[in-house]
Structure formats: C-alpha cells, structure tokens
Design a protein around this motif. Structure first.
Motif, short mmCIF file in Angstrom:
data_model
loop_
_atom_site.label_atom_id
_atom_site.label_comp_id
_atom_site.label_asym_id
_atom_site.label_seq_id
_atom_site.Cartn_x
_atom_site.Cartn_y
_atom_site.Cartn_z
N GLU A 1 0.83 -1.21 0.00
CA GLU A 1 0.00 0.00 0.00
C GLU A 1 0.87 1.26 0.00
OE1 GLU A 1 -3.01 2.69 -0.11
OE2 GLU A 1 -3.09 0.54 -0.55
N ARG B 1 2.15 1.70 -3.45
CA ARG B 1 1.08 2.19 -4.32
C ARG B 1 0.85 3.68 -4.08
NH1 ARG B 1 -3.83 3.54 -4.72
NH2 ARG B 1 -4.45 3.27 -2.56
N GLN B 2 0.86 4.10 -2.81
CA GLN B 2 0.67 5.50 -2.47
C GLN B 2 1.80 6.36 -3.03
OE1 GLN B 2 -2.12 6.67 -0.98
NE2 GLN B 2 -1.34 8.70 -1.37
N ARG B 3 3.02 5.86 -2.97
CA ARG B 3 4.16 6.59 -3.53
C ARG B 3 4.00 6.78 -5.04
NH1 ARG B 3 9.13 6.46 -0.21
NH2 ARG B 3 8.57 5.48 1.75
N ASN C 1 1.37 9.38 -5.65
CA ASN C 1 1.91 10.72 -5.40
C ASN C 1 2.78 11.20 -6.56
OD1 ASN C 1 0.62 11.15 -2.96
ND2 ASN C 1 2.28 10.26 -1.78
N TYR D 1 2.00 15.98 -1.75
CA TYR D 1 2.07 14.72 -2.48
C TYR D 1 3.35 13.98 -2.09
CZ TYR D 1 -1.69 16.59 -5.43
OH TYR D 1 -2.87 17.09 -5.89
#
Length: 186
Positions: free
Chosen positions: A75, A78-80, A83, A125
C-alpha cells in the motif's frame, strides 16, 4: 565451543520472541523494524554450532510475523506511485498555465497565490521514491521558476514606474509655483 553453547539459549529466546510477534497487534512499520532487529541480533550471535533446526524455526516465525507488513508496504508503494502521478499532473497543469496565460494582463496577486498553492500541493504529495522525488522536484522547480520570472518582470516594471514618479516629483521641487508643483505631484 563454549560460544556455541551460549548462543543456543539466546537463539531459542529469539525464536520464542519472533513467534510471539505472529498475529501481534502492532503497527506494520514498527513490526517490520522489530523483525529486522531480531534478524540482526540473530546474525550477531554467529555461532559455530550447527543450528539448522533453530534457524528454520526462526525463519518460519519471521515469515509469518512479517505477513501483515507485506500488505502495508504494498500500500505504501502504491501511495508513492500515486503521489508521483499527482506531482506529474500538477507539473503539467503549471506548465500549461505558464504557457497559456496572457502575461500582459495577468492578475499578479492571483498568479502569486497560484504559485504558493502549487508549492503547498506539491509538498502534500509525499512520500515518493527518492529518484522520482529528484526528477519531479527538478521539473517542478523549473516551471515555478518560469512563472516567477514573469512575476519578477512585473516587479521590475513597477519599480521602474515608481522610480520615474520619484524623479518627476523631485523635479517639481524646483518649481516656483508651489500650487502647480503640488498638483503635478498629485
């Protein structure tokens, strides 16, 4: 030989500690740090005694304990990536803004606020991978610098106009008719 006998009880204790982490209610990032610390401690024991059975027990427990971390780190990855995508979109929007704005009739307060909001948004971000950060930071800085160059041109133009007004006002000091001088300065 005596070091091996000393290491075996420590390794058994590490196995038990690792097994206690299986299903523990600990935040995944903290859990991963604890697992890593135990693995480092195991390596530091470095005994000459064959302890294959203990190693397999320790490794199996470590793999089971680490299972909740896999989803967490997936996760985070995925978030990186998300962003990075958001940063790229922001850079593209700023690039379009800079190229399409009619700079001769720009509302400079709005431009300044847009630039400040873009910087805040860019910072929000985060996190991103280091290589992606370096790339997006470089491109973001370049587009912000281009926008700021327009603002700086406007500042310089205003400064020139103010200097001209000051020179004209100073020239009025030599005027004999004080009322005319005041009217001209106004």
């Amino acid at each position: 030989d005596w070091q091996g006998y000393v290491a075996i009880p420590k390794k058994e204790a590490l196995c038990e500690a690792m097994e206690s982490l299986i299903g523990a209610d600990i935040a995944p990032d903290i859990l991963a740090d604890r697992i890593q610390a135990m693995q480092d401690e195991w390596k530091a024991l470095n005994s000459s005694q064959p302890d294959r059975e203990l190693w397999e027990r320790f490794q199996t427990a470590g793999d089971k304990a680490f299972e909740p971390c896999r989803g967490y780190f997936a996760e985070v990855a995925r978030q990186r990536e998300l962003n990075v995508e958001r940063r790229n979109q922001l850079i593209a929007e700023l690039d379009r803004y800079e190229s399409e704005l009619d700079w001769s009739s720009a509302d400079w307060k709005v431009v300044q606020k847009t630039l400040e909001a873009a910087r805040d948004t860019f910072r929000s971000y985060s996190p991103v991978d280091r290589s992606a950060h370096n790339d997006t930071q470089k491109r973001f800085t370049q587009v912000c610098d281009r926008i700021y160059a327009h603002i700086q041109q406007e500042y310089d133009r205003n400064l020139d106009q103010k200097s001209s007004l000051v020179e004209r006002a100073a020239a009025e000091l030599d005027t004999e008719d004080l009322t005319l001088a005041i009217d001209n300065i106004k």
